[in-house]
Design a protein around this motif. Structure first.
Motif, PDB file in Angstrom:
ATOM      1  N   LYS A  11     -27.194  28.143 -26.854  1.00 12.62           N
ATOM      2  CA  LYS A  11     -26.588  29.033 -25.852  1.00 12.62           C
ATOM      3  C   LYS A  11     -25.754  28.241 -24.848  1.00 12.62           C
ATOM      4  CE  LYS A  11     -28.144  27.939 -21.797  1.00 12.62           C
ATOM      5  NZ  LYS A  11     -28.821  26.806 -21.610  1.00 12.62           N
ATOM      6  N   ILE A  13     -24.300  28.832 -20.626  1.00  9.84           N
ATOM      7  CA  ILE A  13     -24.244  29.725 -19.464  1.00  9.84           C
ATOM      8  C   ILE A  13     -22.780  29.829 -19.050  1.00  9.84           C
ATOM      9  CG2 ILE A  13     -25.005  30.086 -17.087  1.00  9.84           C
ATOM     10  CD1 ILE A  13     -27.669  29.215 -17.960  1.00  9.84           C
ATOM     11  N   GLU A  17     -25.349  29.818 -13.239  1.00 11.55           N
ATOM     12  CA  GLU A  17     -26.520  28.933 -13.307  1.00 11.55           C
ATOM     13  C   GLU A  17     -26.923  28.469 -11.908  1.00 11.55           C
ATOM     14  OE1 GLU A  17     -23.203  28.256 -14.103  1.00 11.55           O
ATOM     15  OE2 GLU A  17     -23.617  27.019 -15.864  1.00 11.55           O
ATOM     16  N   HIS A  18     -28.142  28.093 -11.753  1.00 12.43           N
ATOM     17  CA  HIS A  18     -28.780  27.705 -10.482  1.00 12.43           C
ATOM     18  C   HIS A  18     -28.920  28.913  -9.541  1.00 12.43           C
ATOM     19  CE1 HIS A  18     -29.521  23.533 -11.209  1.00 12.43           C
ATOM     20  NE2 HIS A  18     -28.308  23.402 -11.709  1.00 12.43           N
ATOM     21  N   VAL A  21     -31.644  31.260 -10.390  1.00 16.52           N
ATOM     22  CA  VAL A  21     -33.027  30.903 -10.048  1.00 16.52           C
ATOM     23  C   VAL A  21     -33.412  31.568  -8.712  1.00 16.52           C
ATOM     24  CG1 VAL A  21     -34.537  28.930  -9.477  1.00 16.52           C
ATOM     25  CG2 VAL A  21     -32.845  28.713 -11.312  1.00 16.52           C
ATOM     26  N   GLY A 105     -28.112  21.224 -21.930  1.00 16.48           N
ATOM     27  CA  GLY A 105     -27.741  22.544 -21.407  1.00 16.48           C
ATOM     28  C   GLY A 105     -27.399  23.544 -22.496  1.00 16.48           C
ATOM     29  N   THR A 147     -39.772  26.014 -13.019  1.00 15.55           N
ATOM     30  CA  THR A 147     -39.497  27.356 -12.487  1.00 15.55           C
ATOM     31  C   THR A 147     -38.235  27.944 -13.119  1.00 15.55           C
ATOM     32  OG1 THR A 147     -38.247  26.316 -10.705  1.00 15.55           O
ATOM     33  CG2 THR A 147     -40.550  26.909 -10.229  1.00 15.55           C
ATOM     34  N   PRO A 148     -38.253  28.198 -14.429  1.00 12.01           N
ATOM     35  CA  PRO A 148     -37.039  28.719 -15.069  1.00 12.01           C
ATOM     36  C   PRO A 148     -36.766  30.158 -14.627  1.00 12.01           C
ATOM     37  CG  PRO A 148     -38.871  28.846 -16.592  1.00 12.01           C
ATOM     38  CD  PRO A 148     -39.388  28.158 -15.356  1.00 12.01           C
ATOM     39  N   SER A 149     -35.480  30.533 -14.685  1.00 13.24           N
ATOM     40  CA  SER A 149     -35.157  31.930 -14.367  1.00 13.24           C
ATOM     41  C   SER A 149     -35.522  32.849 -15.529  1.00 13.24           C
ATOM     42  CB  SER A 149     -33.660  32.057 -14.089  1.00 13.24           C
ATOM     43  OG  SER A 149     -32.931  31.679 -15.250  1.00 13.24           O
ATOM     44  N   GLY A 150     -35.511  32.303 -16.751  1.00  9.94           N
ATOM     45  CA  GLY A 150     -35.755  33.135 -17.940  1.00  9.94           C
ATOM     46  C   GLY A 150     -34.477  33.451 -18.705  1.00  9.94           C
ATOM     47  N   ILE A 151     -33.334  32.962 -18.216  1.00  7.58           N
ATOM     48  CA  ILE A 151     -32.062  33.314 -18.870  1.00  7.58           C
ATOM     49  C   ILE A 151     -31.947  32.673 -20.257  1.00  7.58           C
ATOM     50  CG2 ILE A 151     -30.721  31.459 -17.730  1.00  7.58           C
ATOM     51  CD1 ILE A 151     -28.389  33.524 -17.581  1.00  7.58           C
TER      52      ILE A 151
HETATM   53  O1  PMV Z   1     -31.240  24.893 -19.535  1.00  3.88           O
HETATM   54  P1  PMV Z   1     -29.959  24.664 -18.804  1.00  3.88           P
HETATM   55  O2  PMV Z   1     -29.691  23.250 -18.437  1.00  3.88           O
HETATM   56  O3  PMV Z   1     -28.816  25.358 -19.445  1.00  3.88           O
HETATM   57  O4  PMV Z   1     -30.106  25.374 -17.369  1.00  3.88           O
HETATM   58  C1  PMV Z   1     -30.471  26.704 -17.249  1.00  3.88           C
HETATM   59  C2  PMV Z   1     -29.842  27.304 -16.070  1.00  3.88           C
HETATM   60  C3  PMV Z   1     -30.454  27.042 -14.709  1.00  3.88           C
HETATM   61  O5  PMV Z   1     -29.983  28.103 -13.901  1.00  3.88           O
HETATM   62  C4  PMV Z   1     -29.966  25.720 -14.129  1.00  3.88           C
HETATM   63  C5  PMV Z   1     -31.971  27.037 -14.719  1.00  3.88           C
HETATM   64  C6  PMV Z   1     -32.585  28.393 -15.007  1.00  3.88           C
HETATM   65  O6  PMV Z   1     -33.783  28.416 -15.284  1.00  3.88           O
HETATM   66  O7  PMV Z   1     -31.922  29.426 -14.919  1.00  3.88           O
END
Ligand code: PMV
Length: 319
Positions: A11, A13, A17-18, A21, A105, A147-151
């Motif tokens: 995936k 984003i 991102e960030h 959260v 990422g 603490t991930p957002s879950g996205i």
């Molecule tokens: O897993 P990554 O590096 O694509 O980051 C996910 C996106 C963040 O917003 C940085 C973290 C999250 O949990 O949403």
């Protein structure tokens, strides 16, 4: 019993991102050029309940029982058993192969979990619904990232473009006008848990300024959602660059990521930004199809170690 195989994409984003959260919306897209495959084979001659797990992508070749309960794959298997009301697995071998680079990422951890959970529940004769797979993958993401957002787990489970906001229903996006993205790997590995923790530390010290930036990123994500669904994001690629500049204010960009963003823009991308946790990992650049190869080439000449060109088709997931 025939082998069972399940596959999950990577995936990126697109925006948000960030900020996601902290409750702001974000948009993520599945990327099918990279993926994880989990294959499960029964081992009728092995000791009862002996589960071998082989995952070269994370240097793992062991018995499941030997892993700590907090090992993400052990936790995933335990959560599948719990969801299905099963106390013991039948003897089998779980093989996991992934072409998704680690800590870049591109969702490697969530992809490994989702494909394993899907394959294991199928192997046990009770394929879990996507909502259940997603819930389990979110629990495992907490082990990986704190603490991930879950996205990440959500976009990888459903394999569609999503507009994601914590504690809100998932919105599957239908794209009005397709476009191409060049994804370029800076070659620097990055741990999302660390970049997320860094933002939190700075946010605690300077809440007002960080809250403003986060709110601004949220507005951009809402605008980008509208453009994706009704208009043409390529024509308004600058919104992605604006998102990158706000991520710089959160302190998650690096000299190399900034350089790759600038390179992509100079080579003809209409917008570019870091994607994911930052501190390394990938940038994405939105390009007219005729410019994709030129932009990818310029990125490699300027230090990207690998590029992927992906098409986001109108009304469909990313292929
Ligand atoms: O897993 P990554 O590096 O694509 O980051 C996910 C996106 C963040 O917003 C940085 C973290 C999250 O949990 O949403």
């Amino acid at each position: 019993m025939p082998a069972i195989t399940a596959s999950s994409p990577g995936k990126i984003i697109l925006c948000g991102e960030h900020a996601v959260v902290y409750g702001a919306p974000a948009i993520a897209l599945p990327v099918f050029q990279v993926s994880t495959q989990t294959t499960i084979l029964a081992r009728p001659t092995a000791a009862q309940g002996e589960v071998k797990i082989v995952a070269p992508c994370i240097n793992l070749d062991d018995n499941l029982d030997a892993l700590d309960d907090q090992h993400p794959l052990k936790a995933a298997a335990n959560l599948v058993k719990e969801a299905l009301g099963i106390s013991r697995l039948q003897a089998c071998e779980i093989r996991i192969n992934s072409s998704i680079p680690l800590a870049a990422g591109l969702g490697s951890s969530a992809s490994v979990t989702v494909s394993m959970v899907s394959a294991l529940s199928q192997f046990l004769g009770h394929p879990l619904e996507l909502d259940a797979v997603n819930r389990i993958a979110f629990e495992v993401e907490k082990i990986h990232h704190g603490t991930p957002s879950g996205i990440d787990n959500t976009v990888i489970t459903y394999e569609t473009p999503i507009y994601f906001q914590k504690d809100s229903p998932i919105e599957h996006l239908s794209i009005n006008r397709g476009f191409k993205l060049v994804i370029a790997d800076s070659g620097t590995a990055t741990l999302t848990a660390e970049t997320v923790a860094g933002v939190r530390e700075r946010w605690q010290k300077n809440r007002e300024e960080y809250d403003n930036v986060i709110a601004h990123i949220g507005e951009l994500s809402r605008e980008i959602r509208h453009i994706l669904c009704k208009k043409d994001l390529l024509a308004q690629g600058d919104l992605l660059t604006q998102n990158h500049n706000l991520l710089c204010k959160l302190g998650v960009s690096t000299w190399k990521l900034d350089h790759l963003v600038k390179t992509a823009l100079e080579a003809g991308a209409t917008g570019a930004k870091l994607s994911g946790g930052g501190g390394g990992g990938n940038i994405i650049a939105i390009v007219d199809p005729s410019k994709a190869a030129i932009v990818a080439q310029a990125l490699v000449e300027n230090g990207a170690v690998h590029t992927i060109i992906t098409s986001i088709e109108a009304d469909t997931a990313v292929r």
